[in-house]
Write an enzyme that holds these catalytic residues in place. Structure first.
Site, mmCIF file in Angstrom:
data_model
loop_
_atom_site.group_PDB
_atom_site.id
_atom_site.type_symbol
_atom_site.label_atom_id
_atom_site.label_comp_id
_atom_site.label_asym_id
_atom_site.label_seq_id
_atom_site.Cartn_x
_atom_site.Cartn_y
_atom_site.Cartn_z
ATOM 1 N N LYS A 51 0.904 -1.150 0.191
ATOM 2 C CA LYS A 51 -0.017 -0.035 -0.062
ATOM 3 C C LYS A 51 1.098 1.430 -0.062
ATOM 4 C CE LYS A 51 -3.696 -2.598 2.073
ATOM 5 N NZ LYS A 51 -4.359 -3.117 3.127
ATOM 6 N N GLN A 95 -5.131 -2.329 9.151
ATOM 7 C CA GLN A 95 -4.876 -3.695 8.545
ATOM 8 C C GLN A 95 -5.850 -4.403 9.343
ATOM 9 O OE1 GLN A 95 -3.690 -3.833 5.584
ATOM 10 N NE2 GLN A 95 -3.911 -6.279 5.514
ATOM 11 N N ASP A 118 -11.568 1.784 3.037
ATOM 12 C CA ASP A 118 -11.943 0.268 2.816
ATOM 13 C C ASP A 118 -13.202 -0.266 2.584
ATOM 14 O OD1 ASP A 118 -9.720 -1.478 3.152
ATOM 15 O OD2 ASP A 118 -9.526 -1.161 5.352
HETATM 16 N N1 GUN Z 1 -6.725 -7.446 5.445
HETATM 17 C C1 GUN Z 1 -6.891 -8.355 4.294
HETATM 18 N N2 GUN Z 1 -7.341 -7.695 3.331
HETATM 19 C C2 GUN Z 1 -7.755 -6.189 3.870
HETATM 20 C C3 GUN Z 1 -8.300 -5.089 3.334
HETATM 21 O O1 GUN Z 1 -8.810 -5.045 2.161
HETATM 22 N N3 GUN Z 1 -8.396 -4.010 4.249
HETATM 23 C C4 GUN Z 1 -7.724 -4.010 5.420
HETATM 24 N N4 GUN Z 1 -7.861 -3.077 6.229
HETATM 25 N N5 GUN Z 1 -7.281 -5.157 6.066
HETATM 26 C C5 GUN Z 1 -7.331 -6.349 5.199
#
Ligand code: GUN
Length: 286
Positions: A51, A95, A118
């Site tokens: 990211k 996350q 998200d």
């Molecule tokens: N963990 C696995 N995929 C994601 C996601 O798309 N967003 C977040 N915040 N955590 C994750």
């Protein structure tokens, strides 16, 4: 045809970079994404690094805040509230998964809806199901973009989604329905799953089990979208939920793992961050 999410996301990221390059002059700053990583799970560290890298490519400011796995829930919620109140932060992402002593639901609902890149906040989820403007969750949004870029006609198709998570299964089913597919949501306990999946013209698999979908479950010409990210128990390599080698010859279109859905998820996260930024600067100009 193998759809490369890597190629499509590189193209979309280049377009976003060109867009963001004009922001300092237009709006006086660039979008700012803040990512919170609790603990040091290797998969989460790798996602968060991806990211940050994508942000850098596009010119989005990225702040990654790392906290120990022992952080108290209250302290994490206080940090989120502080970021909610910070006008220089456009997007907040915590996350997942989080350590067991922290409620993911409380964390998600504490993030301001307007900064929820998200698309996990209950108000965003409700808006999605009520066909109101909202932030779309990244993986489902990326899947629809990939299908469209590959020239797949979704309207009128029979789609089967295996998996019913809040992050992928449920929202991807909803987005396919909105594109006028007829959608069945299945799961690991669905009776006679192969008979159902053989009917699918579009098959989305998000179950998190290596090679769960075998060649006998897929008909000739099916569009296969593999959302799985697993370690192959034999080779230790990254693999999807679909037995790629056996199914690729039958599928009309298939996504690889790695290099399929994963890069599109990050790409849509960047797009969501830009959307939150634009909503914020526009709101302030009113
Ligand atoms: N963990 C696995 N995929 C994601 C996601 O798309 N967003 C977040 N915040 N955590 C994750």
């Amino acid at each position: 045809m193998i759809i490369s999410g890597k190629e499509l996301s590189a193209k979309l990221k280049a377009e976003m970079a060109a867009q963001v390059a004009g922001f300092p002059e237009k709006y006086g700053r660039v979008p700012h994404l803040t990512v919170i990583l609790v603990g040091d799970d290797p998969a989460s560290v790798s996602y968060v690094t991806g990211k940050a890298k994508a942000s850098e490519v596009i010119g989005i400011k990225n702040t990654t805040i790392r906290k120990p796995a022992t952080i108290a829930e209250d302290e994490l919620l206080a940090l989120i509230r502080q970021l909610n109140a910070d006008d220089t932060v456009d997007g907040i992402l915590v996350q997942l998964p989080l350590p067991k002593h922290i409620s993911e639901a409380r964390v998600i609902e504490t993030i301001d809806k307007s900064k929820d890149v998200d698309g996990f906040h209950p108000l965003n989820v409700a808006a999605l199901w009520q066909k109101q403007p909202c932030t779309l969750p990244c993986t489902p949004k990326g899947i629809i973009k990939m299908l469209k870029a590959a020239g797949v006609e979704i309207s009128g198709k029979r789609a089967v989604v295996i998996g019913r998570s809040n992050i992928v299964g449920l929202p991807v089913a909803k987005l396919l329905l909105d594109e006028n597919a007829t959608v069945t949501i299945a799961h690991s306990r669905t009776k006679d799953l192969p008979a159902l999946t053989r009917q699918a013209e579009i098959l989305v698999v998000a179950i998190g089990r290596p090679r769960f979908v075998t060649a006998d479950m897929v008909s000739e010409g099916t569009v296969v979208i593999d959302v799985g990210v697993n370690r192959d128990p034999e080779t230790g390599k990254l693999c999807g939920d679909v037995d790629f080698a056996a199914i690729e010859p039958k599928a009309s279109v298939i996504t690889p793992v790695p290099g399929g859905v994963g890069p599109m998820t990050i790409c849509c996260l960047m797009e969501n961050t830009i959307e939150c930024f634009l909503n914020s600067v526009r709101d302030k100009n009113l």
